[in-house]
Design an enzyme around this catalytic site. Structure first.
Site, short mmCIF file in Angstrom:
data_model
loop_
_atom_site.label_atom_id
_atom_site.label_comp_id
_atom_site.label_asym_id
_atom_site.label_seq_id
_atom_site.Cartn_x
_atom_site.Cartn_y
_atom_site.Cartn_z
N LYS A 11 0.85 -1.19 0.00
CA LYS A 11 0.00 0.00 0.00
C LYS A 11 0.89 1.24 0.00
O LYS A 11 1.55 1.56 0.99
CB LYS A 11 -0.92 0.05 1.23
CG LYS A 11 -1.98 1.15 1.04
CD LYS A 11 -2.54 1.70 2.32
CE LYS A 11 -1.80 2.88 2.87
NZ LYS A 11 -1.80 4.11 2.05
N GLU A 52 9.94 1.18 10.55
CA GLU A 52 10.94 2.22 10.26
C GLU A 52 10.24 3.53 10.49
O GLU A 52 9.36 3.92 9.71
CB GLU A 52 11.43 2.12 8.81
CG GLU A 52 12.20 0.85 8.50
CD GLU A 52 13.63 0.83 9.02
OE1 GLU A 52 14.02 1.75 9.75
OE2 GLU A 52 14.34 -0.12 8.70
N CYS A 99 13.48 10.72 6.99
CA CYS A 99 13.48 10.22 8.36
C CYS A 99 14.86 10.37 8.96
O CYS A 99 15.01 10.60 10.14
CB CYS A 99 13.08 8.76 8.35
SG CYS A 99 14.01 7.79 7.16
N GLU A 125 10.12 15.70 15.38
CA GLU A 125 10.55 15.62 13.98
C GLU A 125 9.78 16.66 13.16
O GLU A 125 8.55 16.72 13.22
CB GLU A 125 10.24 14.22 13.45
CG GLU A 125 10.72 14.01 12.05
CD GLU A 125 10.40 12.61 11.55
OE1 GLU A 125 9.27 12.13 11.81
OE2 GLU A 125 11.27 12.01 10.90
P1 TAP Z 1 2.27 8.20 7.96
O1 TAP Z 1 1.22 9.20 8.05
O2 TAP Z 1 2.56 7.39 9.16
O3 TAP Z 1 1.91 7.28 6.72
C1 TAP Z 1 2.75 6.22 6.30
C2 TAP Z 1 1.89 5.20 5.58
O4 TAP Z 1 0.99 4.62 6.52
C3 TAP Z 1 1.01 5.78 4.47
O5 TAP Z 1 0.89 4.83 3.44
C4 TAP Z 1 -0.31 5.98 5.19
O6 TAP Z 1 -1.42 6.03 4.33
C5 TAP Z 1 -0.34 4.74 6.05
N1 TAP Z 1 -1.25 4.82 7.18
C6 TAP Z 1 -1.73 5.93 7.80
N2 TAP Z 1 -2.58 5.58 8.80
C7 TAP Z 1 -2.61 4.22 8.82
C8 TAP Z 1 -3.29 3.26 9.63
N3 TAP Z 1 -4.10 3.63 10.63
N4 TAP Z 1 -3.10 1.95 9.37
C9 TAP Z 1 -2.29 1.54 8.37
N5 TAP Z 1 -1.62 2.41 7.57
C10 TAP Z 1 -1.77 3.74 7.80
O7 TAP Z 1 3.67 8.85 7.56
P2 TAP Z 1 3.96 9.82 6.34
O8 TAP Z 1 3.39 11.14 6.69
O9 TAP Z 1 3.59 9.19 5.05
O10 TAP Z 1 5.55 9.86 6.36
C11 TAP Z 1 6.23 10.67 7.23
C12 TAP Z 1 6.74 9.90 8.42
O11 TAP Z 1 7.39 8.71 8.00
C13 TAP Z 1 7.80 10.65 9.18
O12 TAP Z 1 7.58 10.51 10.56
C14 TAP Z 1 9.08 9.97 8.79
O13 TAP Z 1 10.13 10.07 9.68
C15 TAP Z 1 8.66 8.57 8.60
N6 TAP Z 1 9.59 7.89 7.70
C16 TAP Z 1 10.46 7.00 8.24
C17 TAP Z 1 11.37 6.37 7.42
C18 TAP Z 1 12.33 5.41 8.03
S1 TAP Z 1 13.11 4.45 7.07
N7 TAP Z 1 12.56 5.36 9.29
C19 TAP Z 1 11.40 6.63 6.08
C20 TAP Z 1 10.50 7.54 5.57
C21 TAP Z 1 9.58 8.17 6.39
P3 TAP Z 1 -1.97 7.48 3.84
O14 TAP Z 1 -0.96 7.99 2.92
O15 TAP Z 1 -3.27 7.18 3.23
O16 TAP Z 1 -2.09 8.33 5.09
#
Ligand code: TAP
Length: 492
Positions: A179, A254, A288, A389
């Protein structure tokens, strides 16, 4: 062609493109203009269920899991080749959808190709052990695929962070359901289209777009889900972990980071300044592992701050597809507003804006989500701008007097993903690397990684690891077999 803009993108389920049960689509926006340029299907719980069913059927009925690992390796190698042949189209699509400069998207796609090749090489090396036991017995372990593995990806490196876990799961013989993030589903769907031509059986690689709260949760809740790999925010990660724990589903998380970069008095200042610039303004800071807290020895504070200020003020901003652009827009208007809030917090908590600090408001960039690269000095360590963050191009700067103070400040965080150390003294580098509470440390380098090196976080930054030679094992179940050979028939 697998990767075309200006088109409709459907789910990939069971080897076919499906519009989804509700037939719902959402416009996909170009973050440089906030204008739509494509449409992507919005999945439902039923679509998630259909993808899990297709994956489960393919896992049980195709030869993917049972086949010689070398055949899976060849299929992954072909997939890598197909992606490489279309690398430029994929890079352009990634940039259009996510906003990052084309140069960075090209790097991301090359990393994905390399990841597939690396995992292709591991597919026939999933080895167990033989274990000496007393008596006429023979004991050995097997690593078997889990079944259907679920992969939930974020928007900042849309294809890279998806394939980073999908590739080892496929190499181990699993069937995957991916997804992508709602904002950036296009390259993942285009990637799913490449699978059939690579010889991956229908249903082994499925992609369902849609919201996390509906599709993401349905995938995690599905009884056929045998593992979850989640890359994203801590709050969502913990929610998924609670659900997974209820059914003993193994998971890899992650999560976020608030990386320190420590500059000691003997550092190469020019190189350090460049590395610091990349570590916080690369991908517009939406990383991240962004090195977002600069801790500089007090003797170097003024010259380093001046160099970093010059880098921040000199970066060329613009649409990622434009030549020479060094920093693109943030992914969405909402995210820009979220990052600007933190800049306000830093300012009102007493920080001094050294560079940037505001969005770009003059044409032609005013319509996009552009934030000037921002450097803020002397934000108090308790400020939310230092503790949380930000996930944008915002660097906070403070100074230290000695090694102990630097290590204490670096470790004073709920996160522990990547830390950077700049020094020419090997003993300092070695000693500080050992004392840092983080999953990864880079010395005299900007944040860097390779498919063959583990990627992981400590503390609030994650659970488990990705990449490296052991990554495939994470998608297998260990089985121990004990055979009493005394009962075996004797020949003749
Ligand atoms: P999230 O809002 O957590 O979303 C990540 C993924 O999870 C998206 O596909 C999102 O779908 C999905 N998601 C949201 N709510 C969910 C639920 N209740 N159940 C299952 N899946 C769900 O993060 P983001 O805003 O995309 O990314 C930013 C965050 O990711 C930052 O905190 C960043 O640090 C972290 N990040 C970490 C890493 C590593 S490797 N540590 C790498 C990249 C990013 P939707 O898009 O539909 O909301």
């Amino acid at each position: 062609m697998a990767a075309t803009p200006d088109a409709r993108y459907a789910h990939i389920v069971g080897g076919r493109e499906l519009p989804g049960t509700r037939g719902e689509h959402r416009p996909v926006l170009d973050p440089a203009t906030n204008r739509p340029f494509a449409e992507a299907a919005v999945g439902s719980r039923d679509d998630a269920r259909a993808a899990m069913e297709a994956a489960d059927r393919a896992f049980r009925e195709s030869n993917w899991a049972a086949d010689d690992g070398a055949r899976r390796g060849k299929a992954l190698q072909r997939l890598a080749g197909r992606l490489e042949a279309e690398a430029e189209a994929f890079a352009r699509l990634e940039t259009r959808n996510m906003g990052k400069p084309l140069r960075e998207s090209r790097g991301d796609i090359a990393f994905v190709v390399r990841t597939l090749e690396y995992c292709a090489g591991l597919a026939d090396k999933v080895e167990g052990a033989t274990i000496p036991v007393p008596g006429p017995r023979f004991d050995y372990t097997l690593h078997e695929p889990l079944g259907v593995t679920v992969h939930i990806a974020p928007w900042n490196y849309p294809l890279l962070l998806a394939v980073r876990s999908v590739a080892p799961a496929l190499a181990a013989g699993n069937a995957v359901v991916l997804k992508p993030a709602s904002l950036t589903p296009l390259t993942a769907i285009a990637f799913g289209r490449l699978a059939a031509g690579a010889g991956i059986p229908d249903g082994i690689l499925n992609v369902v777009a849609g919201s996390g709260s509906e599709v993401g949760e349905a995938l995690v809740d599905d009884p056929r889900c045998r593992s979850v790999t989640f890359t994203g925010s801590g709050d969502v990660g913990r929610r998924i972990a609670e659900k997974a724990a209820q059914r003993n589903v193994p998971l890899t998380l992650e999560l976020g980071g608030k990386g320190p970069v420590i500059v000691f008095p003997d550092a190469d200042l020019e190189r350090a300044a460049k590395g610091i610039g990349y570590g916080i303004f690369g991908n517009a800071g939406q990383m991240c592992w962004a090195a977002s807290r600069l801790l500089v020895h007090e003797s170097l504070r003024a010259p380093l701050l001046e160099r970093v200020r010059r880098i921040a003020s000199g970066l060329k901003l613009g649409p990622g597809l434009e030549d020479g652009v060094e920093m693109g827009p943030l992914v969405s208007a909402e995210h820009l507003a979220h990052v600007l809030e933190y800049v306000d917090v830093a300012r009102s908590d007493g920080g001094t804006i050294v560079a940037g600090g505001a969005r770009l408001t003059s044409a032609p960039l005013a319509d996009g989500n552009f934030l000037a690269p921002t450097v803020v000095a002397d934000v108090p360590p308790g400020s939310r701008a230092v503790r949380e963050e930000i996930f944008g191009p915002v660097l906070s700067v403070s100074s230290f007097a000695d090694v102990d103070e630097a290590v204490r400040a670096a470790n004073d965080s709920a996160y522990g993903l990547l830390a950077a150390v700049w020094t020419r003294d090997l003993a300092t580098a070695y000693g500080v690397a050992r004392r840092l509470e983080s999953g990864m440390v880079v010395v005299n380098e900007a944040p860097s990684t390779f498919p063959q090196t583990p990627f992981l976080g400590a503390k609030g930054s994650g659970l488990g690891f990705e990449q490296g030679a052991r990554a495939v094992e994470a998608y297998t179940r260990r089985k121990n077999v004990l055979v009493n050979v005394a009962a075996a028939k004797r020949p003749g």
